[in-house]
Design a protein around this motif. Structure first.
Motif, mmCIF file in Angstrom:
data_model
loop_
_atom_site.group_PDB
_atom_site.id
_atom_site.type_symbol
_atom_site.label_atom_id
_atom_site.label_comp_id
_atom_site.label_asym_id
_atom_site.label_seq_id
_atom_site.Cartn_x
_atom_site.Cartn_y
_atom_site.Cartn_z
ATOM 1 N N PHE A 54 -37.729 -2.337 -20.415
ATOM 2 C CA PHE A 54 -37.915 -1.587 -19.179
ATOM 3 C C PHE A 54 -39.180 -1.981 -18.427
ATOM 4 O O PHE A 54 -39.552 -1.324 -17.468
ATOM 5 N N LEU B 112 -3.441 -18.501 -4.662
ATOM 6 C CA LEU B 112 -3.316 -17.972 -6.024
ATOM 7 C C LEU B 112 -1.956 -17.316 -6.251
ATOM 8 O O LEU B 112 -1.692 -16.768 -7.310
ATOM 9 N N LEU C 198 -0.772 -14.690 -4.514
ATOM 10 C CA LEU C 198 -0.847 -13.232 -4.352
ATOM 11 C C LEU C 198 -0.520 -12.801 -2.928
ATOM 12 O O LEU C 198 -0.736 -11.663 -2.547
ATOM 13 N N LEU D 157 1.744 -9.627 -2.265
ATOM 14 C CA LEU D 157 1.104 -8.399 -2.757
ATOM 15 C C LEU D 157 -0.022 -7.961 -1.825
ATOM 16 O O LEU D 157 -0.069 -6.818 -1.371
ATOM 17 N N PHE E 243 0.160 -1.269 3.867
ATOM 18 C CA PHE E 243 0.164 0.088 3.325
ATOM 19 C C PHE E 243 -1.077 0.843 3.803
ATOM 20 O O PHE E 243 -0.990 1.965 4.309
ATOM 21 N N VAL F 13 -1.245 4.087 6.324
ATOM 22 C CA VAL F 13 -1.884 5.387 6.068
ATOM 23 C C VAL F 13 -2.814 5.744 7.235
ATOM 24 O O VAL F 13 -2.825 6.878 7.712
ATOM 25 N N ALA G 108 -0.825 6.859 10.199
ATOM 26 C CA ALA G 108 -0.373 8.243 10.041
ATOM 27 C C ALA G 108 -1.459 9.197 10.513
ATOM 28 O O ALA G 108 -1.193 10.172 11.220
ATOM 29 N N ILE H 95 -1.606 9.091 14.332
ATOM 30 C CA ILE H 95 -0.538 9.892 14.952
ATOM 31 C C ILE H 95 -0.903 11.380 14.880
ATOM 32 O O ILE H 95 -0.721 12.131 15.833
ATOM 33 N N TYR H 96 -1.468 11.775 13.748
ATOM 34 C CA TYR H 96 -1.848 13.177 13.576
ATOM 35 C C TYR H 96 -2.881 13.595 14.613
ATOM 36 O O TYR H 96 -2.728 14.624 15.285
ATOM 37 N N TRP I 72 -3.504 12.171 17.469
ATOM 38 C CA TRP I 72 -2.908 12.112 18.801
ATOM 39 C C TRP I 72 -2.078 13.368 19.074
ATOM 40 O O TRP I 72 -2.209 14.010 20.108
ATOM 41 N N ARG I 73 -1.265 13.791 18.098
ATOM 42 C CA ARG I 73 -0.410 14.959 18.321
ATOM 43 C C ARG I 73 -1.224 16.249 18.392
ATOM 44 O O ARG I 73 -0.824 17.203 19.044
ATOM 45 N N ARG I 74 -2.332 16.301 17.666
ATOM 46 C CA ARG I 74 -3.179 17.499 17.718
ATOM 47 C C ARG I 74 -4.046 17.533 18.969
ATOM 48 O O ARG I 74 -4.818 18.465 19.166
ATOM 49 N N MET J 64 -4.258 -12.517 -12.666
ATOM 50 C CA MET J 64 -3.938 -11.843 -11.406
ATOM 51 C C MET J 64 -3.019 -10.651 -11.646
ATOM 52 O O MET J 64 -2.083 -10.742 -12.446
ATOM 53 N N PRO J 65 -3.280 -9.548 -10.997
ATOM 54 C CA PRO J 65 -2.438 -8.375 -11.232
ATOM 55 C C PRO J 65 -1.030 -8.559 -10.673
ATOM 56 O O PRO J 65 -0.825 -9.226 -9.665
ATOM 57 N N ILE K 163 2.208 -6.231 -9.672
ATOM 58 C CA ILE K 163 2.527 -4.815 -9.438
ATOM 59 C C ILE K 163 3.998 -4.556 -9.769
ATOM 60 O O ILE K 163 4.883 -5.228 -9.239
ATOM 61 N N TRP L 63 6.452 -1.868 -9.047
ATOM 62 C CA TRP L 63 6.479 -0.691 -8.179
ATOM 63 C C TRP L 63 7.013 0.576 -8.826
ATOM 64 O O TRP L 63 6.421 1.645 -8.635
ATOM 65 N N ILE M 17 1.409 12.976 3.330
ATOM 66 C CA ILE M 17 1.352 12.464 4.702
ATOM 67 C C ILE M 17 2.556 12.978 5.495
ATOM 68 O O ILE M 17 2.433 13.344 6.668
ATOM 69 N N LEU N 221 1.990 16.513 6.641
ATOM 70 C CA LEU N 221 0.995 16.516 7.711
ATOM 71 C C LEU N 221 1.633 16.118 9.041
ATOM 72 O O LEU N 221 1.395 16.747 10.080
ATOM 73 N N LEU N 222 2.484 15.063 9.019
ATOM 74 C CA LEU N 222 3.090 14.579 10.254
ATOM 75 C C LEU N 222 4.206 15.509 10.718
ATOM 76 O O LEU N 222 4.400 15.704 11.915
ATOM 77 N N VAL O 206 2.839 18.295 12.945
ATOM 78 C CA VAL O 206 2.450 18.057 14.344
ATOM 79 C C VAL O 206 3.653 17.766 15.235
ATOM 80 O O VAL O 206 3.525 17.749 16.448
ATOM 81 N N PHE O 207 4.826 17.513 14.632
ATOM 82 C CA PHE O 207 6.000 17.235 15.448
ATOM 83 C C PHE O 207 6.963 18.415 15.532
ATOM 84 O O PHE O 207 8.039 18.301 16.090
ATOM 85 N N ARG P 139 -3.397 26.298 9.627
ATOM 86 C CA ARG P 139 -2.261 25.446 9.990
ATOM 87 C C ARG P 139 -1.553 24.989 8.736
ATOM 88 O O ARG P 139 -2.176 24.419 7.831
#
Lengths: 124, 485
Positions: A2, A91, A93, A96, A103, A107, A110, A113-114, A116-118, B3-4, B6, B8, B22, B25-26, B29-30, B110
């Motif tokens: 240390f 490699l 990948l 993936l 993805f 998210v 989403a 959009i929430y 915007w709608r609120r 390498m991983p 996946i 699914w 999600i 939640l959506l 609002v609709f 809400r």
């Protein structure tokens, strides 16, 4: 093991000691007063005038900053992802990593959009 | 580095709550508020049940060998124990979501936000329970916590709710900092953040591993509300909407204990523990049992009482964890893990019922204990449900609380820390006083004049009835537990 951290410890200990000495001295030696002039907001020694007394920011700026942060983070991730994509494809990948980013963006969309709608984008 | 790859279907149990959260939640609002108030809870409950089914379908045979996700880069480990813990989290969440429409009625909340955040925090807990890598653990813990911070303060017009959210947020972030600091020390010493790595170098040598494990333990102990890191619990449970208090008391604790148990099993396999770590756990357990039970004696508000009771129960559970870390203990940890998961199931069921009764009755029944006087006459079903859960919390047969406590104490008594078990047993007798005090109030005191009645909803009756039936059934026939798991 240390030894490298010793200097940090010394700094820490000394700063604690120094801070406590100063605080205790100020308490002990100094005296306190409170008057109406002292509790005024400070503005370069002059009395505050006009609008400066009641500056208020609209909460909408806060909302905008919050939304900006989300897309700021998205840019950060997408840039790094784009920079590394070629190497990851070599490699094997590619698929993936591509779908992972889709993805992630999905998210975020989403959330978009929430908001915007609120009515998060309506200024009035 | 490999390498991983996946697979699914393996992620299905975790994808369902994400998509459900999600989606809810959506949807909100609709659609108009009226239809989302009806559809959101139904969707959320269905999501939890679907995820529960998927979990047991996908990981049907993990008893033989645990599943690692992803296989080459194992940040999640689904062993039989963690699968059952995730199952318990989902079961508890499904029951609490069923109780929620009544719990948040008339509170200007809400629906989409509440149920969406609820599902996302459940997702965080599920992932947290399975994680065996420190950074993943941190991210999952934050996912669970951040959603919970908002859920606690979701009742915007209630100052207590906001105060509770702020307190939990400030202290919770502080505790998370401890966890991540511990992870940094762990990495500095062991050169990996994986708890299950083959190349594990975490040998007890010098002071760094103690600091690493100590800081991680402090971070987790806060989330588990173990004394002396429990001070936020009564305030936060009291201020939060009651179904959220129940989620705090059950879900996040199940996840935390699952992480702690899996980590200790792995660390012991790598000879990375010594007497010191076990002593730390024993002291935490004793402090929680003693402080939790003693302070619960003088509580006058139902949710504060349940908070202190949950601190005491964390202490009992930690005695089971002590078995896993005890160096002198030989043999496989399987028995202790089974005991802990039985206790976690019992703990979840009885807390769902006791918080559930408070939230179903609502209003003054979420506040002072004295309001429970004469409840047996005005609401016999609610009084019966609360009585069963309180008897179970005390640990008396024929309830599942007795079975859980019995298994955990029996396992802990095999270690050299039998004195701690003795203390826990003494204080668990003491706990009968404050638990049965409520039963006495309900059955032997008269109701105040002019107290208004409460309307019941079918959903609450079903959720409370199912939990009460499980508490009694598993208490009378504990063999069913092993058939189920």
């Amino acid at each position: 093991m240390f030894a490298p951290y010793l200097s940090i410890l010394v700094t820490l200990v000394f700063s604690i000691i120094l801070a406590s000495i100063l605080l205790i001295l100020a308490r002990w030696v100094g005296w306190r007063s409170s008057n109406s002039v002292k509790s005024l907001p400070f503005e370069c020694g002059n009395l505050p005038s006009g609008e400066a007394q009641k500056v208020q920011f609209s909460v909408k700026f806060y909302m905008t900053a919050l939304l900006f942060l989300i897309f700021d983070m998205e840019t950060l991730f997408v840039l790094l992802w784009a920079a590394a994509f070629q190497r990851l494809m070599e490699l094997g990948l590619g698929a993936l990593v591509f779908w992972e980013m889709m993805f992630f963006i999905g998210v975020l969309i989403a959330g978009y959009i929430y908001v915007w709608r609120r009515g998060g984008f309506e200024w009035n | 580095m490999q390498m991983p790859h996946i697979i699914w279907p393996q992620w299905l149990p975790f994808l369902i709550p994400l998509i459900g959260g999600i989606g809810v939640l959506l949807f909100d609002v609709f659609s108009n508020p009226e239809s989302s108030r009806k559809a959101c809870p139904a969707g959320a409950v269905a999501t939890c049940l679907l995820a529960l089914i998927a979990l047991y379908k996908v990981f049907a045979d993990v008893a033989a060998a645990p599943a690692y996700l992803p296989a080459e880069y194992p940040v999640f480990m689904i062993s039989q124990f963690s699968r059952d813990c995730i199952g318990i989290i989902l079961l508890g969440a499904a029951l609490l979501l069923t109780l929620s429409p009544r719990g948040i009625a008339g509170k200007n909340i809400r629906a989409g936000e509440y149920y969406g955040l609820f599902l996302l925090s459940v997702l965080g807990m599920m992932l947290m329970a399975a994680s065996v890598e420190l950074l993943t653990l941190f991210i999952c813990l934050e996912l669970a916590s951040l959603s919970i911070y908002v859920l606690i303060g979701i009742e915007k017009s209630n100052a207590n709710s906001g105060e509770a959210a702020l307190k939990y947020f400030v202290l919770g972030s502080f505790a998370s900092a401890f966890l991540i600091f511990g992870a940094a020390f762990f990495y500095g010493h062991a050169r990996t953040t994986f708890l299950i790595s083959e190349s594990h170098q975490l040998v007890i040598q010098g002071i760094a591993p103690y600091i690493a494990l100590g800081l991680i333990l402090v971070g987790l102990a806060f989330k588990l509300a173990l004394a002396p890191f429990h001070l936020y619990a009564p305030e936060v449970y009291d201020g939060a909407p009651t179904p959220v208090s129940a989620l705090l008391a059950t879900g996040i604790k199940v996840a935390g204990f699952c992480v702690l148990a899996q980590a200790l099993v792995e660390l012991r396999r790598w000879d990375a523990l010594d007497q010191g770590a076990t002593w730390a756990l024993v002291l935490l357990a004793l402090a929680s049992v003693i402080i939790g039970n003693c302070v619960a004696l003088v509580q006058r508000r139902i949710k504060r009482l349940l908070a202190y009771s949950s601190i005491a129960h964390s202490g009992y559970l930690l005695l089971g964890i002590v078995v896993l870390s005890d160096v002198a203990q030989v043999g496989t940890p399987q028995l202790a893990l089974t005991a802990i998961s039985v206790y976690l199931l019992a703990y979840t069921l009885m807390n769902v019922v006791s918080f559930g009764v408070a939230s179903s009755l609502g209003g003054r029944f979420e506040e002072e204990l004295s309001n429970y006087a004469g409840l047996a006459k005005s609401h016999p079903f609610m009084a019966a449900a609360l009585t069963v859960s309180l008897i179970s919390l005390t640990g008396l047969p024929p309830t599942v609380g007795f079975i859980g406590k019995f298994y955990v104490f029996a396992e802990a008594a095999k270690t050299s820390y039998i004195f701690a078990v003795a203390v826990a047993v003494v204080f668990s007798v003491l706990s009968a006083f404050y638990y049965l005090n409520i039963v006495m109030k309900m059955y032997m005191q008269e109701q105040e004049e002019g107290a208004p009645g409460v309307e019941r909803t079918l959903a609450c009756d079903v959720a409370l009835g199912v939990s009460m039936a499980l508490i009694l059934l598993l208490g009378i026939a504990p063999g069913l537990l092993f058939w189920m798991m």
